[in-house]
Design a protein around this motif. Structure first.
Motif, mmCIF file in Angstrom:
data_model
loop_
_atom_site.group_PDB
_atom_site.id
_atom_site.type_symbol
_atom_site.label_atom_id
_atom_site.label_comp_id
_atom_site.label_asym_id
_atom_site.label_seq_id
_atom_site.Cartn_x
_atom_site.Cartn_y
_atom_site.Cartn_z
ATOM 1 N N CYS A 1 0.840 -1.200 0.000
ATOM 2 C CA CYS A 1 0.000 0.000 0.000
ATOM 3 C C CYS A 1 0.875 1.251 0.000
ATOM 4 N N PRO A 2 0.361 2.382 -0.460
ATOM 5 C CA PRO A 2 1.153 3.617 -0.452
ATOM 6 C C PRO A 2 1.257 4.191 0.953
ATOM 7 N N HIS A 3 2.182 5.123 1.124
ATOM 8 C CA HIS A 3 2.281 5.845 2.390
ATOM 9 C C HIS A 3 1.367 7.055 2.326
ATOM 10 N N THR A 4 0.377 7.075 3.191
ATOM 11 C CA THR A 4 -0.544 8.199 3.335
ATOM 12 C C THR A 4 -0.710 8.446 4.835
ATOM 13 N N PRO A 5 -1.353 9.537 5.227
ATOM 14 C CA PRO A 5 -1.601 9.731 6.668
ATOM 15 C C PRO A 5 -2.337 8.553 7.312
ATOM 16 N N SER A 6 -3.198 7.893 6.557
ATOM 17 C CA SER A 6 -3.964 6.780 7.136
ATOM 18 C C SER A 6 -3.172 5.482 7.208
ATOM 19 N N THR A 7 -2.093 5.365 6.439
ATOM 20 C CA THR A 7 -1.296 4.135 6.483
ATOM 21 C C THR A 7 0.001 4.297 7.281
ATOM 22 N N TYR A 8 0.266 5.492 7.782
ATOM 23 C CA TYR A 8 1.476 5.700 8.572
ATOM 24 C C TYR A 8 1.447 4.792 9.810
ATOM 25 N N HIS A 9 2.479 3.972 9.984
ATOM 26 C CA HIS A 9 2.581 3.030 11.102
ATOM 27 C C HIS A 9 1.333 2.145 11.210
ATOM 28 N N GLN A 10 0.776 1.798 10.053
ATOM 29 C CA GLN A 10 -0.372 0.900 10.067
ATOM 30 C C GLN A 10 0.004 -0.450 10.684
ATOM 31 N N ILE A 11 1.239 -0.873 10.445
ATOM 32 C CA ILE A 11 1.760 -2.058 11.119
ATOM 33 C C ILE A 11 2.562 -1.568 12.328
ATOM 34 N N ASN A 12 1.881 -1.525 13.467
ATOM 35 C CA ASN A 12 2.467 -0.989 14.688
ATOM 36 C C ASN A 12 2.707 -2.103 15.698
ATOM 37 N N ALA A 13 3.137 -1.725 16.889
ATOM 38 C CA ALA A 13 3.472 -2.726 17.909
ATOM 39 C C ALA A 13 2.275 -3.603 18.244
ATOM 40 N N ARG A 14 1.109 -3.005 18.372
ATOM 41 C CA ARG A 14 -0.079 -3.798 18.714
ATOM 42 C C ARG A 14 -0.390 -4.831 17.644
ATOM 43 N N ARG A 15 -0.313 -4.411 16.388
ATOM 44 C CA ARG A 15 -0.646 -5.339 15.304
ATOM 45 C C ARG A 15 0.437 -6.390 15.114
ATOM 46 N N LEU A 16 1.682 -6.046 15.364
ATOM 47 C CA LEU A 16 2.744 -7.041 15.256
ATOM 48 C C LEU A 16 2.531 -8.173 16.265
#
Length: 328
Positions: free
Chosen positions: A214-229
């Motif tokens: 996916c592209p980098h947008t404000p909504s995808t910034y750190h979309q894969i974060n500590a919680r999701r990892l």
């Protein structure tokens, strides 16, 4: 404007056929030494040209755009991603922006699968041992990786590249799952035998491999974060060929070091070319220098798209690859 040769500034060295054609068509300033332009050099270029041809290494923010000269009317980006250009401010300044979509699709999808194989089959670890001369021969339990056939691949971002990855994944016997802002057309889903997840969290907890497309947008910034990892399997592998900012790189590094993530293949990084030094030391990580689109054919095609957009601008025609800030 059509009667005079457009003044074009190219910020980085491009393939020879592209530069030669630009020289034939326009009053062009090339970057022969391929030296990344300093901010002030970029500002001066934008004050003197009709068309700027930048690439991802050039951050063209609101401040630079406000300093642009009145001649600058087109930014013909050499590349697809646009997170390095403030397209909204450019539009307010009356500056058109174009890019080069679709060109890198197949090349990037190839690199995705190369990274998947490299991490899951521990190819770089094996290569390092061979190059060091430390290999003492075959052993039954040496370099045990994981089989791809029968595993689940999760694709974050099912656009052109995501679909190209899915086609390749099916050939490797992977089951394709995906999360996207909107569900793809039923016929595409059926052709790819892909399972859609409305919830990214639910998909992450089930897949063995995650490919970020996916592209980098404000909504995808750190979309894969500590919680999701932490939702992912401890054996899961993450591959990112999109934009580094989509992953919280510090959280990923902590997860890899703690054994909470099985491995990672990264072609892009949150800090650009400044790589987290802890990532370099991990044996279950494969790092590439942003080479997803790096084929001779692809880079020439990118240049051809740039030329088409500049030519259309010179003729007063609609740009074939106009970037709409409302769609970013």
């Amino acid at each position: 404007m059509a009667q005079n040769r457009l003044k074009v500034v190219v910020t980085r060295a491009l393939p020879e056929p592209v530069e030669t054609r630009m020289k034939e068509l326009f009053d062009v300033t090339l970057n022969i030494g391929d030296r990344k332009l300093a901010r002030e050099d970029l500002a001066r270029a934008m004050q003197s040209c009709d068309v700027l041809v930048p690439c991802i290494t050039d951050r063209i923010d609101a401040d630079l755009l406000e300093r642009a000269g009145p001649r600058l009317k087109l930014i013909a980006n050499y590349g697809t991603g646009m997170d390095h250009v403030d397209v909204a401010v450019a539009a307010r300044r009356g500056i058109l922006v174009s890019n080069t979509p679709s060109v890198a699709t197949e090349d990037t999808a190839d690199i995705v699968m190369a990274l998947v194989l490299a991490v899951t089959r521990r190819i770089s670890e094996g290569q390092a041992m061979m190059q060091s001369g430390a290999w003492e021969g075959w052993a039954p339990t040496a370099f045990l990786g994981r089989r791809l056939t029968g595993k689940r691949l999760g694709i974050l971002g099912m656009g052109r590249i995501g679909q190209a990855v899915a086609r390749r994944a099916r050939a490797f016997g992977l089951s394709v799952h995906y999360h996207n802002r909107t569900r793809v057309a039923p016929e595409i889903e059926a052709d790819l035998e892909a399972t859609w997840w409305d919830s990214l969290d639910q998909m992450l907890s089930r897949v063995d491999i995650l490919s970020i497309n996916c592209p980098h947008t404000p909504s995808t910034y750190h979309q894969i974060n500590a919680r999701r990892l932490k939702l992912m399997k401890p054996t899961a592998v993450i591959v990112n060929t999109s934009r580094g900012e989509v992953i919280d790189e510090n959280a990923l590094t902590r997860g890899l070091r703690a054994g909470e993530i099985g491995g990672a293949g990264l072609d892009v990084f949150e800090g650009g070319h400044h790589i987290n030094p802890r990532l370099r030391k991990l044996p279950n990580v494969v790092l590439l220098p942003h080479m997803g689109s790096a084929t001779v054919e692809g880079r020439i095609e990118m240049g051809e798209k740039v030329l088409h957009n500049i030519h259309a601008f010179a003729q007063g025609d609609p740009l074939p690859d106009l970037v709409d800030p409302a769609k970013l």
